[in-house]
Design an enzyme around this catalytic site. Structure first.
Site, PDB file in Angstrom:
ATOM      1  N   ALA A 115       0.836  -1.207   0.000  1.00 22.80           N
ATOM      2  CA  ALA A 115       0.000   0.000   0.000  1.00 22.80           C
ATOM      3  C   ALA A 115       0.869   1.254   0.000  1.00 22.80           C
ATOM      4  CB  ALA A 115      -0.916   0.000   1.221  1.00 22.80           C
TER       5      ALA A 115
ATOM      6  N   GLY B 273       0.462  -5.533   0.625  1.00 23.07           N
ATOM      7  CA  GLY B 273      -0.384  -5.626  -0.556  1.00 23.07           C
ATOM      8  C   GLY B 273       0.333  -6.191  -1.768  1.00 23.07           C
TER       9      GLY B 273
ATOM     10  N   GLU C 135      -0.156  -9.752  -1.360  1.00 22.30           N
ATOM     11  CA  GLU C 135      -1.576 -10.025  -1.616  1.00 22.30           C
ATOM     12  C   GLU C 135      -1.851 -10.065  -3.116  1.00 22.30           C
ATOM     13  OE1 GLU C 135      -4.163  -8.432   2.102  1.00 22.30           O
ATOM     14  OE2 GLU C 135      -3.002  -6.888   1.081  1.00 22.30           O
TER      15      GLU C 135
ATOM     16  N   GLU D 258       1.662  -6.309   7.728  1.00 24.77           N
ATOM     17  CA  GLU D 258       0.775  -5.235   8.166  1.00 24.77           C
ATOM     18  C   GLU D 258       0.749  -5.044   9.680  1.00 24.77           C
ATOM     19  OE1 GLU D 258      -0.823  -6.379   4.084  1.00 24.77           O
ATOM     20  OE2 GLU D 258       0.133  -7.376   5.793  1.00 24.77           O
TER      21      GLU D 258
END
Length: 296
Positions: free
Chosen positions: A98, A143, A146, A166
């Site tokens: 992110a 992310g 992910e 995270e």
């Protein structure tokens, strides 16, 4: 069940040519954070998505996400895309996760919308009809991992670093990590990795089953890309409709009990029976020659 049937029916449609793309200039195309390239020659059928946001280490910023969603929407119904390969144009990085600098400027409501959008992006990648491969030649954190988890297959340089980190930032995975990691590794191991925010090397990730292949990095920093491309080349000669239907059967079947999964497999198999490729496969076997699949 109905979703599986709808997907299967869509896959059985005839192939159509790729539409021509236009851009303002070659320079403008090179400046885009997401660039799409359809390979030619013996690699025809492989399409690459190049992530190219060097100043932010391919962080998932607003423009980056918008361009990636746009690319996926354009490619989704292009039947000549047999394999979609995600790679980085930034040496040493796959995707840093992110964009926390952007997120710092958001209020609570905007953060919620942003994370929901990222979750939708990962769902779009996971639902892409053709096989997807992530070539992880560097850092894939938060992310970024992910995104790789949303792909069907993952190849990493042994020196790559990845993890759902995270919790070390006061967050939790919000773009599918809490769901896809346990489906990949099992609940207990996924909890350990998420609770600790542990980082893994590519070699460690392969030992756990998080990536399909790990390879020694080369001087150019693109060893995982080359191995991912070899993997894509193995997929290319196979019957494309059968491959896509196999993906539907696996993905949908994993969401339900085995009896329902068998029914989904039956739906997909039935859609493949009338294809020209199935008849070609049998004819090639009978005639002792390589099959020539056309995607019909």
């Amino acid at each position: 069940m109905q979703r599986a049937l709808t997907s299967a029916l869509r896959l059985a449609r005839p192939w159509r040519p790729l539409p021509a793309r236009s851009c303002a200039s070659d320079g403008a195309a090179r400046d885009r954070e997401i660039q799409v390239r359809a390979l030619e020659g013996p690699d025809k059928g492989i399409t690459e998505i190049l992530m190219n946001r060097p100043h932010a280490r391919n962080a998932l910023g607003n423009i980056f996400v918008s361009q990636l969603l746009e690319a996926l929407a354009q490619l989704r119904d292009e039947r000549q895309v047999r394999v979609l390969l995600f790679r980085s144009g930034v040496k040493g990085v796959f995707c840093a996760g992110a964009d926390l600098k952007e997120r710092e400027q958001m209020n609570d409501a905007e953060v919620g919308v942003c994370v929901q959008r990222l979750r939708g992006l990962m769902n779009e990648i996971a639902a892409f009809p053709a096989p997807t491969i992530a070539a992880m030649d560097g850092y894939a954190l938060g992310g970024g991992l992910e995104l790789a988890l949303a792909c069907d297959l993952r190849v990493a340089a042994s020196s790559a670093v990845m993890g759902l980190i995270e919790t070390t930032r006061g967050l939790l995975p919000g773009a599918g990590g809490t769901q896809r990691l346990p489906r990949c590794l099992g609940v207990a191991l996924a909890k350990e990795l998420i609770f600790t925010g542990r980082r893994l090397s590519g070699a460690q990730a392969q030992a756990l089953g998080l990536v399909n292949h790990a390879v020694a990095q080369n001087e150019e920093g693109n060893a995982a890309y080359h191995r991912a491309r070899e993997l894509a080349q193995e997929i290319l000669p196979q019957a494309p409709i059968a491959v896509r239907l196999g993906k539907v059967a696996i993905d949908r079947g994993m969401e339900v009990d085995i009896a329902s999964g068998m029914a989904i497999e039956g739906i997909c198999y039935a859609q493949n029976i009338p294809t020209r490729d199935r008849l070609e496969g049998m004819a090639a076997f009978r005639e002792k020659r390589p099959p020539r699949f056309v995607g019909e």
